[in-house]
Design an enzyme around this catalytic site. Structure first.
Site, PDB file in Angstrom:
ATOM      1  N   CYS A  94      43.113  33.433  38.556  1.00 25.74           N
ATOM      2  CA  CYS A  94      44.198  33.002  37.665  1.00 25.74           C
ATOM      3  C   CYS A  94      43.686  31.888  36.752  1.00 25.74           C
ATOM      4  O   CYS A  94      44.383  30.906  36.497  1.00 25.74           O
ATOM      5  CB  CYS A  94      45.432  32.556  38.445  1.00 25.74           C
TER       6      CYS A  94
ATOM      7  N   GLY B 165      50.160  35.561  50.069  1.00 26.85           N
ATOM      8  CA  GLY B 165      50.459  36.944  50.435  1.00 26.85           C
ATOM      9  C   GLY B 165      51.176  37.771  49.393  1.00 26.85           C
ATOM     10  O   GLY B 165      51.585  38.900  49.684  1.00 26.85           O
TER      11      GLY B 165
END
EC number: 2.1.1.176
Length: 456
Positions: A394, A271
Site C-alpha cells: 500500500c 485479515g
C-alpha cells in the site's frame, strides 16, 4: 501546579477536541485515525458535531505545511508559541481559508473562548490579534515563492524529499494532480461477503437501512458509501460486509484462485485480504493459511474470519514470513498460491492517514525493500510448480514496488510476470504488467500489485 479546570461546554466543543487531538499527534507521534473514533465515542456528539470534528482534524492535517507557512507570516521571527495554541491557530486558519459554513467572527470568537478557557486572557487576546490580522491582510501569495520545489511543497503540503521521488517516478504534472487529490475526503468503501449475499442484495439492504451507497466501479464485490457509517450497519454486524478500500479488493482476484487451492497469506493481519481469498475457496477442498509474526495479530485474523463466517476456511500460524521453511518444515508442503502483502511505508494511505506525509522520512523505511525482498525469496521456495505469487503493497514508492520485483526477477529466471487479473478495471494504473495505482487516478488508496508465475 494543578491543571486548569475547563468548563464542560468548552471541553465538548469539537474545535477544542480537534486542538487537543492534533496537539497529541504532534507531541506524541500518535496516529490521528486511531484517536478520531475514540474521541467521537467519548463525546457522544451529534452527527453534525462529529462531522465538524473529523473535518477539522483531517483538513488541518492534510494541509499542515500550507497552514504553517501561512501562520508563520503572522508571527514574529523565532516567536515561541505553546503547542496547543499553535494547533488552535492552525485549525482556525483552516476554517477561515477552506470552510464557509461558519462566519469569520464565529470562528475567531470560538478560538478566543477556547484560548481563555485553557490558558488565560492574554492568550485569548493573542489569538484574537493573530486571526484578526489574517482576516484583514489575507494569507501570503504562494505564487511569489521563487523556488519551484519549495512552492510545490507549500501548496501541496508534501515534504520536498517525497516530491522529488514522485516527480522522478510519475512527472511533475501527475505529482501535482496526486497532491491536490489528497485534499479530497476519503471515500468509504466496503466489500460484500459473497459467501452470504450478492452485491445487489447488499445494496438493497443498505439503502433500506438509510445508507446512500452505490456499486464500486473498480471491484465487482465493492460498495462505495456516499453517506453513512457503513461499519455501523446491520450487514457489517452480521458479517455480510467488511470495510476495505477498493484498491485492496483487487488483490484476491489477482491470485486466480480455484476452490481446491492451498493458499498462503504470508503477511496476513488484520485479515481483510485473507477473508476475501477465503470466499473463493471450498472448505472441504482448499484452505487459506494466514501467517503473522505476532499472536495478537493472528487473533485479529480469527475474529475477522469468524464475523465473516469463513473461519473454517482459514488456519492461522504464528511465524516470521522470512522463514517459511521453519513455519512449514516439510519439503512437500507447497502452495498453489502465495500472497505477499508486504510490510511497507504506507505512503499509498496518505489521504486517510495524512500524518504519514510528515511523520516519516527516508531513513524510517530504507531497510524495508530488503525485508520485502527476503519475504519474496522465502515465498519462492514454497510455491508449487506453475504456482502464482502475488506481491502487493500500500505504498507508491518505486523502491518498495517495481525495484523489488526487478531484483527478484533478475535472481529468479524461473519466474515471470503475468497480467494482473482485474487490472482492466483500472487501466490508468497498468504499468509493466503490474498495477501501480496512485491515489489521484481513481480516488482510492495508492496500491501496487504484481503477479509472479513459477515457470517450472
Amino acid at each position: 501546579m494543578k491543571p486548569k479546570k475547563i468548563a464542560k461546554h468548552i471541553q465538548k466543543n469539537p474545535r477544542y477536541q480537534a486542538m487537543a487531538l492534533l496537539t497529541r499527534v504532534e507531541g506524541e507521534q500518535a496516529y490521528s485515525n486511531l484517536l478520531v473514533n475514540q474521541v467521537i465515542e467519548e463525546n457522544n456528539w451529534s452527527p453534525e458535531d462529529a462531522g465538524l470534528f473529523t473535518e477539522l482534524v483531517y483538513g488541518t492535517l492534510s494541509r499542515k505545511i500550507t497552514l504553517e507557512y501561512y501562520l508563520r507570516s503572522f508571527l514574529k521571527p523565532d516567536q515561541s508559541v505553546e503547542d496547543w495554541v499553535f494547533q488552535l491557530l492552525l485549525i482556525s486558519l483552516y476554517q477561515l481559508e477552506y470552510l464557509d459554513r461558519v462566519p469569520a467572527y464565529g470562528i475567531i470568537n470560538d478560538a478566543v473562548d477556547i484560548g481563555k478557557a485553557k490558558g488565560h486572557g492574554g492568550i485569548g487576546k493573542f489569538i484574537n490579534g493573530v486571526l484578526r490580522n489574517v482576516q484583514r491582510q489575507g494569507v501570503p501569495d504562494t505564487s511569489l515563492i521563487s523556488d519551484e520545489l519549495q512552492r510545490m511543497s507549500i501548496e501541496l503540503s508534501l515534504p520536498k524529499w517525497l516530491l522529488k521521488r514522485l516527480i522522478a517516478s510519475i512527472g511533475k504534472e501527475e505529482t501535482v494532480a496526486l497532491g491536490l487529490s489528497l485534499f479530497e475526503p476519503s471515500k468509504v468503501s466496503a466489500r460484500v461477503n459473497t459467501d452470504v449475499m450478492t452485491r445487489e442484495q447488499a445494496l438493497t439492504a443498505l439503502k433500506e437501512e438509510g445508507f446512500d451507497v452505490e456499486s464500486s466501479a473498480i471491484s465487482p464485490v465493492g460498495i462505495v458509501g456516499k453517506k453513512g457509517f457503513l461499519a455501523g450497519s446491520h450487514l457489517f454486524e452480521t458479517g455480510a460486509l467488511t470495510i476495505q478500500d477498493e484498491s485492496s479488493m483487487l488483490v484476491a482476484p489477482s491470485l486466480r484462485l480455484e476452490a481446491n487451492h492451498q493458499v498462503l497469506d504470508a503477511c496476513a493481519a488484520p485479515g481483510g485480504k485473507t477473508t476475501h481469498i477465503a470466499t473463493y475457496i471450498d472448505a472441504h477442498q482448499g484452505q487459506v493459511h494466514a501467517l503473522d509474526i505476532y499472536e495478537h495479530k493472528t487473533k485479529l485474523i480469527k475474529e475477522n474470519a469468524k464475523r465473516l463466517q469463513v473461519e473454517q476456511k482459514i488456519t492461522t500460524h504464528i511465524s516470521d514470513a522470512r522463514d517459511l521453511e521453519q513455519a512449514f518444515p516439510s519439503r512437500d508442503t507447497k502452495f498453489d498460491r502465495i500472497l505477499v502483502d508486504a510490510p511497507c511505508s504506507g505512503f499509498g494511505l496518505m489521504r486517510r492517514k495524512p500524518d504519514i506525509k510528515y511523520s516519516k522520512n527516508p531513513k524510517d523505511f530504507e531497510k524495508l525493500p530488503e525485508l520485502q525482498y527476503e519475504i519474496l525469496e522465502a515465498a519462492a521456495k514454497k510455491i508449487k510448480q506453475w504456482g502464482i505469487i502475488v506481491y502487493s503493497t500500500c505504498t507508491i514508492l518505486e523502491e518498495e514496488n517495481q525495484q523489488v520485483i526487478d531484483r527478484f526477477l533478475a535472481n529468479h529466471p524461473d519466474f515471470e510476470t503475468i497480467d494482473v487479473l482485474g487490472s482492466q478495471m483500472v487501466p490508468k494504473a497498468v504499468k509493466n504488467q503490474s498495477v501501480s495505482l496512485y491515489p489521484h487516478q481513481y480516488m482510492t488508496d495508492g496500491f501496487f500489485i504484481c503477479c509472479l508465475k513459477q515457470k517450472g
